[in-house]
Design a protein around this motif. Structure first.
Motif, PDB file in Angstrom:
ATOM      1  N   TYR A   1       6.827  -3.198  -2.642  1.00  0.00           N
ATOM      2  CA  TYR A   1       6.027  -3.093  -1.426  1.00  0.00           C
ATOM      3  C   TYR A   1       6.458  -1.918  -0.545  1.00  0.00           C
ATOM      4  N   ARG A   2       7.736  -1.627  -0.494  1.00  0.00           N
ATOM      5  CA  ARG A   2       8.225  -0.548   0.367  1.00  0.00           C
ATOM      6  C   ARG A   2       7.742   0.829  -0.096  1.00  0.00           C
ATOM      7  N   PHE A   3       7.315   0.917  -1.369  1.00  0.00           N
ATOM      8  CA  PHE A   3       6.853   2.196  -1.904  1.00  0.00           C
ATOM      9  C   PHE A   3       5.325   2.305  -1.970  1.00  0.00           C
ATOM     10  N   LEU A   4       4.629   1.224  -1.658  1.00  0.00           N
ATOM     11  CA  LEU A   4       3.165   1.266  -1.678  1.00  0.00           C
ATOM     12  C   LEU A   4       2.659   2.051  -0.475  1.00  0.00           C
ATOM     13  N   ARG A   5       1.652   2.884  -0.705  1.00  0.00           N
ATOM     14  CA  ARG A   5       1.196   3.783   0.355  1.00  0.00           C
ATOM     15  C   ARG A   5      -0.028   3.247   1.099  1.00  0.00           C
ATOM     16  N   ASN A   6      -0.920   2.551   0.396  1.00  0.00           N
ATOM     17  CA  ASN A   6      -2.205   2.197   1.007  1.00  0.00           C
ATOM     18  C   ASN A   6      -2.544   0.716   0.847  1.00  0.00           C
ATOM     19  N   ILE A   7      -1.523  -0.126   0.760  1.00  0.00           N
ATOM     20  CA  ILE A   7      -1.772  -1.521   0.431  1.00  0.00           C
ATOM     21  C   ILE A   7      -2.634  -2.221   1.484  1.00  0.00           C
ATOM     22  N   PHE A   8      -2.411  -1.935   2.762  1.00  0.00           N
ATOM     23  CA  PHE A   8      -3.183  -2.600   3.823  1.00  0.00           C
ATOM     24  C   PHE A   8      -4.651  -2.183   3.776  1.00  0.00           C
ATOM     25  N   ILE A   9      -4.892  -0.889   3.664  1.00  0.00           N
ATOM     26  CA  ILE A   9      -6.272  -0.381   3.636  1.00  0.00           C
ATOM     27  C   ILE A   9      -7.010  -0.912   2.412  1.00  0.00           C
ATOM     28  N   LEU A  10      -6.342  -0.890   1.248  1.00  0.00           N
ATOM     29  CA  LEU A  10      -6.989  -1.340   0.011  1.00  0.00           C
ATOM     30  C   LEU A  10      -7.247  -2.843   0.040  1.00  0.00           C
ATOM     31  N   SER A  11      -6.342  -3.610   0.628  1.00  0.00           N
ATOM     32  CA  SER A  11      -6.557  -5.058   0.772  1.00  0.00           C
ATOM     33  C   SER A  11      -7.788  -5.319   1.637  1.00  0.00           C
ATOM     34  N   CYS A  12      -7.910  -4.573   2.718  1.00  0.00           N
ATOM     35  CA  CYS A  12      -9.081  -4.718   3.604  1.00  0.00           C
ATOM     36  C   CYS A  12     -10.369  -4.342   2.876  1.00  0.00           C
ATOM     37  N   VAL A  13     -10.311  -3.261   2.081  1.00  0.00           N
ATOM     38  CA  VAL A  13     -11.495  -2.826   1.318  1.00  0.00           C
ATOM     39  C   VAL A  13     -11.956  -3.932   0.371  1.00  0.00           C
ATOM     40  N   LEU A  14     -11.021  -4.537  -0.382  1.00  0.00           N
ATOM     41  CA  LEU A  14     -11.377  -5.576  -1.349  1.00  0.00           C
ATOM     42  C   LEU A  14     -11.915  -6.825  -0.655  1.00  0.00           C
ATOM     43  N   ILE A  15     -11.314  -7.195   0.475  1.00  0.00           N
ATOM     44  CA  ILE A  15     -11.777  -8.385   1.209  1.00  0.00           C
ATOM     45  C   ILE A  15     -13.172  -8.147   1.788  1.00  0.00           C
ATOM     46  N   VAL A  16     -13.370  -6.989   2.423  1.00  0.00           N
ATOM     47  CA  VAL A  16     -14.673  -6.680   3.034  1.00  0.00           C
ATOM     48  C   VAL A  16     -15.766  -6.594   1.965  1.00  0.00           C
ATOM     49  N   CYS A  17     -15.459  -5.954   0.841  1.00  0.00           N
ATOM     50  CA  CYS A  17     -16.435  -5.853  -0.255  1.00  0.00           C
ATOM     51  C   CYS A  17     -16.798  -7.242  -0.783  1.00  0.00           C
ATOM     52  N   SER A  18     -15.800  -8.109  -0.917  1.00  0.00           N
ATOM     53  CA  SER A  18     -16.056  -9.471  -1.402  1.00  0.00           C
ATOM     54  C   SER A  18     -16.996 -10.224  -0.468  1.00  0.00           C
ATOM     55  N   LEU A  19     -16.854  -9.993   0.829  1.00  0.00           N
ATOM     56  CA  LEU A  19     -17.724 -10.652   1.810  1.00  0.00           C
ATOM     57  C   LEU A  19     -19.119 -10.028   1.840  1.00  0.00           C
TER      58      LEU A  19
ATOM     59  N   PHE B   1     -15.862  -1.474  -4.379  1.00  0.00           N
ATOM     60  CA  PHE B   1     -14.965  -2.548  -4.827  1.00  0.00           C
ATOM     61  C   PHE B   1     -14.122  -2.091  -6.016  1.00  0.00           C
ATOM     62  N   ASN B   2     -14.754  -1.444  -6.977  1.00  0.00           N
ATOM     63  CA  ASN B   2     -14.027  -0.988  -8.166  1.00  0.00           C
ATOM     64  C   ASN B   2     -13.100   0.183  -7.862  1.00  0.00           C
ATOM     65  N   ILE B   3     -13.522   1.075  -6.969  1.00  0.00           N
ATOM     66  CA  ILE B   3     -12.635   2.166  -6.552  1.00  0.00           C
ATOM     67  C   ILE B   3     -11.409   1.593  -5.851  1.00  0.00           C
ATOM     68  N   GLY B   4     -11.631   0.556  -5.038  1.00  0.00           N
ATOM     69  CA  GLY B   4     -10.509  -0.119  -4.375  1.00  0.00           C
ATOM     70  C   GLY B   4      -9.522  -0.691  -5.384  1.00  0.00           C
ATOM     71  N   GLN B   5     -10.045  -1.302  -6.452  1.00  0.00           N
ATOM     72  CA  GLN B   5      -9.166  -1.845  -7.497  1.00  0.00           C
ATOM     73  C   GLN B   5      -8.398  -0.735  -8.219  1.00  0.00           C
ATOM     74  N   ILE B   6      -9.112   0.351  -8.537  1.00  0.00           N
ATOM     75  CA  ILE B   6      -8.464   1.469  -9.241  1.00  0.00           C
ATOM     76  C   ILE B   6      -7.336   2.055  -8.389  1.00  0.00           C
ATOM     77  N   LEU B   7      -7.604   2.230  -7.097  1.00  0.00           N
ATOM     78  CA  LEU B   7      -6.581   2.781  -6.198  1.00  0.00           C
ATOM     79  C   LEU B   7      -5.420   1.806  -6.017  1.00  0.00           C
ATOM     80  N   LEU B   8      -5.724   0.504  -6.026  1.00  0.00           N
ATOM     81  CA  LEU B   8      -4.661  -0.502  -5.903  1.00  0.00           C
ATOM     82  C   LEU B   8      -3.715  -0.439  -7.104  1.00  0.00           C
ATOM     83  N   VAL B   9      -4.286  -0.413  -8.302  1.00  0.00           N
ATOM     84  CA  VAL B   9      -3.469  -0.343  -9.519  1.00  0.00           C
ATOM     85  C   VAL B   9      -2.705   0.985  -9.566  1.00  0.00           C
TER      86      VAL B   9
END
Length: 435
Positions: free
Chosen positions: A349-367, A394-402
């Motif tokens: 987690y300390r090395f992740l750069r965009n985890i908060f933004i990507l989490s928000c993207v996936l949640i908002v897309c799901s809604l 949604f898929n771009i968010g997943q790709i960036l998350l991975v």
């Protein structure tokens, strides 16, 4: 740890049982994000009706599940809800046990590398402690059982949940070091949805490590073990396919299941990348672009195997994520499986750069999925472009998350051997960049 796991299972079963009895069950079952043409329960029921009439379930263009699935529910149709709840619980328990064993292996490896002075002297804070790893298996089970994606797939009775169970048992067998069971479950997973074929590489790499066989192309022991595992896998796959033939006395299921997955003839909207593109595609070019799209799932396997040959479990996680993103008929149930592994990499987690933004993207897309679907199909105030736009996001968010996890993993591994405080030749502080 058994008591907390039992509590999580009881809560998960209660939530599912309550939803089965609610009016939401019918709504969830009809959602295109949850059920695809490949695994929708309505299509399984249609196949069972044809089977009961003495007609091949593959004679029409509706049923595309495997023969073993239809014969399973031929006998258990009365207990379908119970079957899906049990499969979810079995998946969570298998992942729990697999991660328990994996953590033991990681701890022993860390201890050995520390004793051999393979780590830099200033990386004590990057080393995983037993206390940090203690609750990870429980978190994995929790992330799977109480993930809304998993709950919806179970309530919709999507056969994706059964695929997840088979893959979870394959992961458990691999981490336990059982080559035979690993090959059997991998063959069963491939038989079910074809794409798990790409998990052969990480499984082989892990089993080679367990046997202390060097991963060198010039090593005879490497090729001997590879051939043995490949033979077990292929023999298991042939046996399962032959069993399907004897059940149906026909090979009709091969084009109806695997031909359907590869050629993508049904362009019903889903959360994947195929449907809109091929709905707009000229027929003349469709074959070429189907091949281009399908190769995405398989294309990354060899480069990842080279880069992550020392870390096969992380390789397995990345490959499962790639399958869930690039397969032809994905559902949220596929995503839930790789998301269950996120607690395993909590030390990144300390090395992740965009985890908060990507989490928000996936949640908002799901809604937004059901909102834009309603505007397109029912209100008529939007069109397919709106729905596909949110699918792409949604898929771009997943790709960036991975990709973010991949970057964080490589960065941590580099720091472990080179130290946390990197300097240039002139003595100034250096920044690590992934290229």
């Amino acid at each position: 740890m058994a008591a907390p796991l039992v509590l999580v299972v009881l809560v998960a079963v209660t939530v599912r049982a309550a939803l089965y009895r609610s009016s939401l069950a019918a709504f969830i079952s009809d959602r295109v994000e949850v059920a695809s043409p490949l695994n929708a329960w309505k299509r399984v029921v249609e196949g069972l009706a044809l089977l009961d009439l003495g007609v091949s379930p593959y004679s029409g263009a509706v049923f595309h599940e495997t023969p073993l699935i239809i014969y399973l529910f031929h006998f258990l149709i009365e207990y379908a809800e119970l079957v899906f709840m049990i499969t979810d619980v079995l998946t969570a328990v298998a992942l729990y046990l697999a991660i328990q064993d994996f953590n033991k292996v990681v701890f022993k490896k860390q201890k050995l590398l520390i004793e051999l002075d393979k780590y830099a002297p200033d990386v004590a804070e990057l080393i995983q402690t037993p206390m940090e790893m203690h609750y990870i298996p429980l978190k994995v089970a929790l992330f799977y059982l109480l993930n809304p994606y998993t709950v919806m797939s179970c309530v919709a009775k999507s056969t994706c949940t059964i695929n997840n169970t088979v893959i979870a048992f394959f992961i458990l067998a691999t981490i336990k070091g059982s080559a035979f069971l690993s090959a059997v479950f991998l063959a069963l997973a491939t038989y079910q949805s074809l794409y798990p074929l790409t998990l052969f590489a990480p499984a082989l790499l892990y089993l080679l490590q367990r046997q202390f066989i060097p991963i060198k192309l010039k090593s005879k022991s490497f090729w001997l073990y590879t051939m043995q595992y490949a033979a077990l896998y292929l023999c298991s796959l042939v046996v399962i396919i032959c069993l399907s033939f004897f059940l149906l006395n026909s090979w009709d299921f091969i084009p109806s299941v695997y031909g359907f997955i590869l050629s993508v003839p049904d362009l019903t909207p889903n959360i994947g990348l195929f449907w809109y593109f091929f709905a707009e595609m000229f027929e003349h070019f469709s074959l070429f672009f189907v091949c281009v799209f399908q190769i995405n799932v398989f294309f990354y396997t060899i480069p990842l195997a080279i880069k992550l040959k020392e870390h096969p479990v992380f390789f397995m996680f990345v490959q499962i994520a790639i399958i869930s993103i690039f397969k032809s008929y994905p559902t949220v149930g596929d995503i839930a499986l790789y998301m269950a592994f996120l607690p395993v990499w909590s030390h990144l987690y300390r090395f992740l750069r965009n985890i908060f933004i990507l989490s928000c993207v996936l949640i908002v897309c799901s809604l937004l999925f059901p909102v834009l679907w309603h505007l397109w199909i029912y209100a008529g105030s939007a069109n397919s472009n709106f729905y596909y736009a949110i699918t792409l996001t949604f898929n771009i968010g997943q790709i960036l998350l991975v990709s973010d996890y991949f970057y964080a993993f490589l960065r941590r591994e580099y720091y472990l051997t080179h130290g946390l405080h990197l300097t240039r030749q002139d003595g100034t502080e250096a920044m690590l960049v992934l290229k």
